[in-house]
Design a protein around this motif. Structure first.
Motif, PDB file in Angstrom:
ATOM      1  N   TRP A 189      40.332  43.013  33.626  1.00 16.72           N
ATOM      2  CA  TRP A 189      40.595  43.162  35.054  1.00 16.72           C
ATOM      3  C   TRP A 189      39.313  42.821  35.823  1.00 16.72           C
ATOM      4  CZ3 TRP A 189      43.337  48.620  35.251  1.00 16.72           C
ATOM      5  CH2 TRP A 189      44.569  48.536  34.566  1.00 16.72           C
ATOM      6  N   LEU A 190      39.117  41.576  36.102  1.00 19.63           N
ATOM      7  CA  LEU A 190      37.913  41.139  36.809  1.00 19.63           C
ATOM      8  C   LEU A 190      38.094  41.223  38.324  1.00 19.63           C
ATOM      9  CD1 LEU A 190      37.000  38.043  34.594  1.00 19.63           C
ATOM     10  CD2 LEU A 190      36.283  40.441  34.348  1.00 19.63           C
ATOM     11  N   SER A 191      39.334  41.327  38.755  1.00 26.36           N
ATOM     12  CA  SER A 191      39.638  41.495  40.177  1.00 26.36           C
ATOM     13  C   SER A 191      40.892  42.345  40.282  1.00 26.36           C
ATOM     14  CB  SER A 191      39.869  40.141  40.851  1.00 26.36           C
ATOM     15  OG  SER A 191      41.099  39.588  40.413  1.00 26.36           O
ATOM     16  N   PHE A 192      41.193  42.796  41.496  1.00 23.74           N
ATOM     17  CA  PHE A 192      42.382  43.629  41.685  1.00 23.74           C
ATOM     18  C   PHE A 192      43.654  42.839  41.371  1.00 23.74           C
ATOM     19  CE2 PHE A 192      45.529  46.098  44.152  1.00 23.74           C
ATOM     20  CZ  PHE A 192      45.257  47.359  43.634  1.00 23.74           C
ATOM     21  N   ASN A 193      43.611  41.533  41.573  1.00 24.96           N
ATOM     22  CA  ASN A 193      44.769  40.708  41.241  1.00 24.96           C
ATOM     23  C   ASN A 193      45.097  40.755  39.755  1.00 24.96           C
ATOM     24  OD1 ASN A 193      45.451  39.855  43.821  1.00 24.96           O
ATOM     25  ND2 ASN A 193      44.066  38.088  43.757  1.00 24.96           N
ATOM     26  N   ASP A 194      44.060  40.921  38.922  1.00 25.96           N
ATOM     27  CA  ASP A 194      44.299  41.045  37.477  1.00 25.96           C
ATOM     28  C   ASP A 194      45.062  42.334  37.171  1.00 25.96           C
ATOM     29  OD1 ASP A 194      42.971  38.650  36.845  1.00 25.96           O
ATOM     30  OD2 ASP A 194      41.026  39.668  36.878  1.00 25.96           O
ATOM     31  N   TYR A 195      44.721  43.394  37.892  1.00 24.90           N
ATOM     32  CA  TYR A 195      45.455  44.658  37.751  1.00 24.90           C
ATOM     33  C   TYR A 195      46.914  44.462  38.173  1.00 24.90           C
ATOM     34  CZ  TYR A 195      47.315  49.131  39.453  1.00 24.90           C
ATOM     35  OH  TYR A 195      48.133  50.217  39.720  1.00 24.90           O
ATOM     36  N   LEU A 196      47.114  43.812  39.318  1.00 18.57           N
ATOM     37  CA  LEU A 196      48.472  43.580  39.807  1.00 18.57           C
ATOM     38  C   LEU A 196      49.283  42.755  38.810  1.00 18.57           C
ATOM     39  CD1 LEU A 196      47.858  42.831  43.604  1.00 18.57           C
ATOM     40  CD2 LEU A 196      48.699  44.951  42.570  1.00 18.57           C
TER      41      LEU A 196
END
Length: 385
Positions: A189-196
């Motif tokens: 998860w390098l950014s919140f988009n990766d979490y999403l």
């Protein structure tokens, strides 16, 4: 030779104190000073240094809490039976207790020792001796009797649980308390988009709905002067949440958030939510090495429901954690189901507690469950399988 020393103020702590607790901001003098200056009015602080041949090898935070449980059960309608049991609990624990740990924050942030320089059993024995000295000090100087002693908040895998001989000898009961909700940030998860991207369809849709419901509400960080200017409003929003809790043991003073920002600086964050320039909610975070600790929050009840403020706060906390490369977001206790809906997992926690009256201590373990609010909840599974 092993010994201990009790300090009554952060100003008097030995110079080597911060050096051995660098791993935990909640044991460091900056945090302790902030808490000391802006503590709940029913909490008094003692700091214990553990020494081996004159060198500091361990520390313990001890809080004397004036706990009046009947006043601390908030105004929520309960049955006559529950009211009766609350009265019983109040009579058993009403008064002064000593807590080894920090009552104002979830987690084990009260004890630490250098394993290479002192055995855990020796460390605990010295801490317990210090408790006896503090108990006698309070009786002599303030004519108050300590009714109970608590070692607070240990995870299931904590080495503290190995010391069964210590706890049994001193008649301390091991009691389960509400779990700590912790979200582990995945390495990819390098950014919140990766979490999403990791969320399943249902919970990704839930996130989008929550963000849309913010409507015209915007978020921004408050600096030191903004926190000072908004202290009264922040406190009112905090009280709105605190006063609706089923059980609480303290109330933060109005200057609490300002004091933490003043001493912790960038390690303490306050984020406000504004609607037409009016502060309608806020949340706070504490940077603790690799762990992002969620702290107190508050909101206007009208906007909480209409704009899903609380859920949006949980997402924003995680967003900050991912973008700043933390390993975990510690969401603490309460509201377990909604926290699990963003990915947090329940980590079981335990305390050790005893009543100083032997008869009361015999029934304390059963009664303690009444003091710890029970909550039936369903664990959510937001990620793709």
């Amino acid at each position: 030779m092993k010994s201990f020393k009790i300090y009554h103020s952060v100003a008097n702590l030995p110079p080597s104190w911060d050096g051995i607790v660098a791993h935990d901001i909640f044991l460091q003098s900056s945090y302790l000073k902030a808490l000391e200056e802006a503590s709940p009015n029913n909490i008094q602080f003692f700091y214990v240094g553990i020494f081996n041949d004159g060198a500091l090898v361990g520390v313990a935070i001890i809080q004397r809490v004036q706990l009046y449980l009947k006043d601390m059960f908030r105004t929520i309608n309960v049955s006559c039976v529950k009211e009766f049991f609350r009265d019983v609990v109040s009579k058993v624990l009403k008064g002064n207790i000593l807590v080894v740990g920090n009552l104002t924050h979830t987690g084990q942030h009260g004890v630490f020792f250098q394993k290479e320089n002192i055995a855990q059993a020796n460390y605990l024995e010295l801490v317990y001796e210090a408790l006896e000295v503090i108990k006698n000090h309070i009786k002599t100087n303030q004519n108050k009797t300590i009714r109970a002693i608590m070692f607070k908040d240990y995870f299931q895998d904590d080495a503290m649980h190995l010391e069964t001989n210590f706890f049994n000898t001193n008649k301390l009961h091991k009691v389960t308390v509400q779990p700590n909700m912790v979200l582990t940030i995945q390495p990819n998860w390098l950014s919140f988009n990766d979490y999403l991207s990791a969320l399943n369809k249902k919970y990704k849709s839930r996130y989008k709905t929550a963000r849309k419901k913010l409507n015209g509400i915007t978020g921004s960080e408050l600096g030191l002067e903004a926190i000072k200017t908004n202290s009264s409003r922040l406190h009112a929003l905090y009280l709105n949440v605190s006063n609706n809790a089923k059980f609480n043991t303290f109330i933060l003073p109005e200057n609490h958030f300002y004091s933490l920002k003043r001493y912790l600086q960038d390690n303490f964050k306050v984020f406000g939510y504004y609607l037409d320039e009016e502060l309608v909610g806020f949340f706070t975070l504490i940077r603790n090495e690799q762990h992002l600790e969620t702290y107190f929050l508050g909101y206007d009840e009208v906007h909480q429901y209409k704009n899903q403020l609380y859920l949006n706060m949980l997402y924003s906390m995680l967003d900050f954690g991912i973008n700043n490369h933390f390993k975990t977001v510690v969401y603490a206790r309460t509201a377990m189901e909604i926290k699990s809906s963003v990915g947090a997992k329940a980590k079981p926690m335990f305390v050790y507690i005893k009543h100083t009256n032997s008869f009361m201590n015999a029934v304390l373990k059963q009664l303690f469950g009444l003091m710890n609010p029970k909550q039936d909840w369903e664990e959510r599974h937001p990620f793709k399988s």
